[in-house]
Enzyme design. Structure first.
Site, PDB file in Angstrom:
ATOM      1  N   ASP A 713       8.110   4.073  10.143  1.00 44.94           N
ATOM      2  CA  ASP A 713       8.022   4.726  11.445  1.00 44.94           C
ATOM      3  C   ASP A 713       9.152   5.757  11.459  1.00 44.94           C
ATOM      4  OD1 ASP A 713       7.483   5.525  13.969  1.00 44.94           O
ATOM      5  OD2 ASP A 713       7.391   3.521  14.841  1.00 44.94           O
TER       6      ASP A 713
HETATM    7  C1  BGC Z   1       6.322   6.011  17.029  1.00 39.54           C
HETATM    8  C2  BGC Z   1       5.152   6.184  16.095  1.00 39.54           C
HETATM    9  C3  BGC Z   1       4.800   7.638  16.010  1.00 39.54           C
HETATM   10  C4  BGC Z   1       6.010   8.398  15.496  1.00 39.54           C
HETATM   11  C5  BGC Z   1       5.790   9.885  15.345  1.00 39.54           C
HETATM   12  C6  BGC Z   1       7.482   6.896  16.656  1.00 39.54           C
HETATM   13  O1  BGC Z   1       8.443   6.897  17.657  1.00 39.54           O
HETATM   14  O2  BGC Z   1       6.728   4.674  17.072  1.00 39.54           O
HETATM   15  O3  BGC Z   1       4.066   5.424  16.542  1.00 39.54           O
HETATM   16  O4  BGC Z   1       3.682   7.828  15.196  1.00 39.54           O
HETATM   17  O5  BGC Z   1       7.074   8.218  16.418  1.00 39.54           O
HETATM   18  O6  BGC Z   1       5.742  10.518  16.557  1.00 39.54           O
END
Ligand code: BGC
Length: 789
Positions: A713
């Site tokens: 993530d």
């Molecule tokens: C989230 C993800 C997301 C990523 C990109 C993170 O904060 O948990 O689900 O895809 O950011 O925006």
């Protein structure tokens, strides 16, 4: 994560580029999908509304609708959104015009203020109204509809407070006055997750419509359902308990540091049906229709049955048939209901029937023994005894439809001890002889950790460095050179650059607002032809600084119980990805709804792993049916709370992990082959998702056979590998088998990228060339798959 927060805040402030684009065909399909997901929970004959009978609409949500939740999974610039009241007016359906005007003017004069990332309003301030105004409205019409709305999201859990999970005093007052002065009152709940419905005991509402965030066609679909232009096609994907405290996770949710999953495998209906049926307000799988159905079951073999559904009412409709298994309690103890199969009928005209066929493998019925009590430690086991199968319209209204008796315990699959908790705590298990069982508690076994040995015995062989041979990536794609030959010519610096993204969101290599790029992150890699891979959020629409489609949220889609519909939407997602130049969609999200307060529940499907796994499979299959497009399932695993999400530790047994929290991922990996998987921010039994070799390498890759790419993530936490002191941060991650740090560079570094990988290379027990090459090869293999479709 501060860096990320600032970055997003900047993005939010920027103007949307281009112009919205209306596409009637796509809109019609989203509208149908949203209607298929709306759940009718109560109807004493008030719905559908008569188009020529005047209705009074209350609540500002009639104008300021919540189309989706907040955060990366919600921040979509939809091509268009109309509100329910605009839809009613546009169609000329009879309504209390002066009241509608009052709301319209007030909403225009009291717009929703802009808010910062993570500080969004869970509810909008409601228009003040007097009892006299309600009484006046009742002189103009006999029937009223009250709109209630809530949204929560990323980095923001729901709270057990008025204005959040509970109604405000003002909303209650409105309910009181409207149900006093109007003979007929319906309520529409527009939300991303479950809210308190205990007020149903106090106010005599005749109908209740639960509309999970339905995307840009939500309001049209809602008005279709309210007036009978469409059927309410949804059935609950979660249990609605009488009170928040009735959820078995309630006492162990929200702690900033860690939560012990004491309810173990008894999540949602598995808990309620086994221990506390009386605590349920609305059953898992439940939903009314405007018609009625009769169901007839017939067992056709030990592992198959048929159900004939007949429409016995007066309107066309679709029914969802659900098959549940009740395994013998055995030594392990088990939930008395487990969803094993489901289907939705075609639209059936009055009098029409359809026979649905269901079958399942016996392995579907197995339990994971994390104690060894069955004689098969760390294995999937079928315990001897009678297995009963129930088929019907929800988890409880499903009569016995078949049985299968197993004479001896059977080993289904031997696994190993992985990712268990380091400290024990008490977990729930059934006590007594009869359903409902008593709530017993037994200690969770602690993990026998053998991670160091696992890693050392599985270290990959390095491909010897050949120096630059100018083998182009295109030659590999054409089959003229092997991947190994290509990799052999890359320097450690180039290999390192393949294992992280470019270092920022909104890459200049992709469309404005993208979530980052990986692949050809260095000029020298691009000179060799390595493609730049653009990622975009997900999951309810492409989150860009451009106008895009906004689909019903995941929970809504799960309520449709319609795989084909979800696959079709996935396909249309894929087509939009082509138009926008997105290679990887960061979705679907598929964490389990452990607790109704989790802020990101709207991005996830259900409390049940089978429903989640099947829905995610359909979405992945749809997206990946478009050549060159990939889905990235997330967040692996146990991202079940947003409070302190980057540090929180989800502590749970190996059994709960395997049977509940990983099961949906396993189903999706095996059924749909997602090309990318994203780890989670949180820790799982003391180890961050992005460092979890036991989850990623042992379970996902070795046991399930996953051969796709694993990415973090966005950003990760600095940490030293507890088993290898020379290995930390990126090296720790690569050792775990997590291939790509997204969007690249650590939050902890100076902006030049994390040097931990190359620093540890060649040190005693440090990262090896083979390990870096292994992850780099995964990136290149991914690029090949993209190219080959
Ligand atoms: C989230 C993800 C997301 C990523 C990109 C993170 O904060 O948990 O689900 O895809 O950011 O925006």
């Amino acid at each position: 994560m501060e860096e990320r927060v600032d970055h997003l805040a900047q993005e939010v402030g920027q103007a949307v580029l281009g112009t919205p684009h209306r596409n009637p065909e796509r809109e019609a399909s989203f509208r149908r999908a949203a209607a298929e997901s709306i759940v009718l929970l109560k109807n004493e004959g008030m719905l559908p509304l008569d188009k020529n009978t005047c209705t009074s609409f209350f609540g500002r949500v009639q104008r300021d609708y919540f189309y989706v939740g907040y955060g990366s999974g919600g921040d979509v610039n939809a091509h268009h959104c109309i509100s329910p009241m605009e839809a009613v007016a546009e169609r000329g359906y009879c309504h209390n015009e002066p009241l509608a005007q009052t709301y319209a003017q007030w909403c225009a004069q009291n717009p929703i203020p802009k808010s910062d990332w993570g500080q969004w309003p869970a509810a909008y301030p409601e228009m003040p109204i007097t009892e006299e105004a309600v009484r006046q409205a009742a002189l103009a019409s006999d029937q009223a509809v009250i709109f209630l709305g809530r949204a929560v999201g990323e980095a923001m859990d729901n709270r057990p407070e008025p204005g959040w999970y509970y109604l405000t005093a003002q909303e209650r007052q409105l309910l009181g006055w409207v149900t006093t002065w109007f003979p007929h009152c319906a309520v529409v709940v527009d939300a991303g997750g479950i809210l308190d419905l205990s007020w149903l005991e106090e106010y005599p509402v005749e109908a209740l419509v639960y509309a999970f965030h339905g995307g840009m066609e939500a309001a049209n679909a809602l008005v279709d359902v309210l007036y009978g232009d469409a059927q309410p096609g949804g059935r609950l994907a979660d249990t609605i308990a009488r009170r928040y405290a009735d959820y078995p996770s309630a006492d162990h949710f929200g702690d900033p540091d860690f939560n012990e999953y004491r309810e173990d495998i008894y999540v949602g209906y598995r808990y309620f049906e086994t221990f506390a049926p009386e605590k349920v307000r609305f059953l898992f799988g439940f939903g009314l229709s405007y018609t009625t159905f009769s169901l007839q079951n017939r067992q056709t073999s030990p592992f198959s049955l048929q159900v004939t559904v007949t429409n016995t009412g007066h309107r066309t409709g679709r029914q969802v048939v659900q098959v549940y298994a009740q395994p013998p309690q055995g030594k392990l103890g088990k939930p008395v209901r487990n969803l094993i199969a489901f289907e939705k009928t075609a639209p059936l005209a009055p009098g029409q029937s359809q026979t649905l066929a269901f079958s399942w493998k016996p392995e579907t019925l197995a339990s994971f023994d994390d104690t060894g009590i069955t004689g098969y430690p760390y294995a999937w086991v079928l315990e001897k005894g009678e297995y009963r199968f129930y088929a019907g319209e929800d988890v409880r209204n499903a009569p016995l439809a078949g049985c299968w008796t197993l004479e001896e315990d059977r080993l289904v699959e031997q696994c190993s001890s992985e990712a268990g908790p380091a400290q024990s705590f008490l977990r729930l298990r059934p006590e007594g002889e009869n359903v409902p069982f008593g709530e017993g508690a037994v200690p969770v076994p602690v993990e026998e950790n053998h991670r160091r040995e696992e890693i050392l015995t599985q270290l990959p062989q390095a491909i010897p460095f050949t120096g630059r041979r100018e083998i182009q990536w295109e030659q590999v794609a054409r089959g003229e050179a092997t991947l190994e030959e290509f990799v052999a010519q890359l320097t450690p610096e180039e290999l390192e650059a393949l294992t992280r993204g470019e270092g920022r969101m909104d890459s200049s290599f992709g469309i404005e607002g993208n979530a980052g790029m990986f692949g050809g992150t260095l000029p020298s890699l691009r000179e060799l032809g390595v493609p730049t891979v653009i990622t975009t959020d997900g999951p309810a629409g492409l989150r860009l600084r451009h106008y895009t489609d906004l689909l019903p949220c995941a929970t809504a889609l799960a309520c449709s119980w319609d795989r084909e519909l979800v696959r079709t939407l996935g396909n249309s997602f894929g087509e939009e990805m082509v138009r926008m130049g997105s290679d990887v969609l960061l979705g679907p999200g598929m964490n389990i709804h452990r607790d109704p307060l989790c802020g990101r529940n709207f991005e996830y499907y259900s409390e049940d792993p089978r429903l989640s796994g099947e829905m995610a499979s359909a979405m992945v299959a749809g997206i990946q049916s478009v050549p060159g497009r990939s889905a990235c399932i997330k967040h692996f695993a146990c991202n079940n709370q947003e409070t302190n999400r980057e540090h929180n530790d989800s502590r749970l047994s190996q059994r709960a992990l395997r049977e509940i929290y990983l099961k949906g991922f396993e189903i999706c990996v095996k059924q749909a082959g997602p090309k990318v998987l994203m780890t989670s921010y949180n820790q799982i039994n003391g180890v961050w998702g992005h460092y979890h070799s036991q989850l990623v390498t042992q379970i996902l890759r070795q046991q399930w056979g996953y051969d796709g790419l694993v990415v973090t993530d966005w950003w990760m936490q600095p940490e030293q590998d507890p088993d290898f002191p020379n290995v930390y941060n990126d090296a720790y991650r690569i050792r775990a088998g997590v291939d790509v740090l997204m969007p690249g560079e650590g939050e902890h570094d100076t902006g030049k990228g994390d040097s931990s990988l190359l620093t540890s290379l060649g040190k005693e027990n440090g990262i090896t060339l083979g390990e870096i090459q292994r992850s780099a090869m995964q990136v290149l293999k991914f690029c090949l798959r993209q190219k080959l479709g």
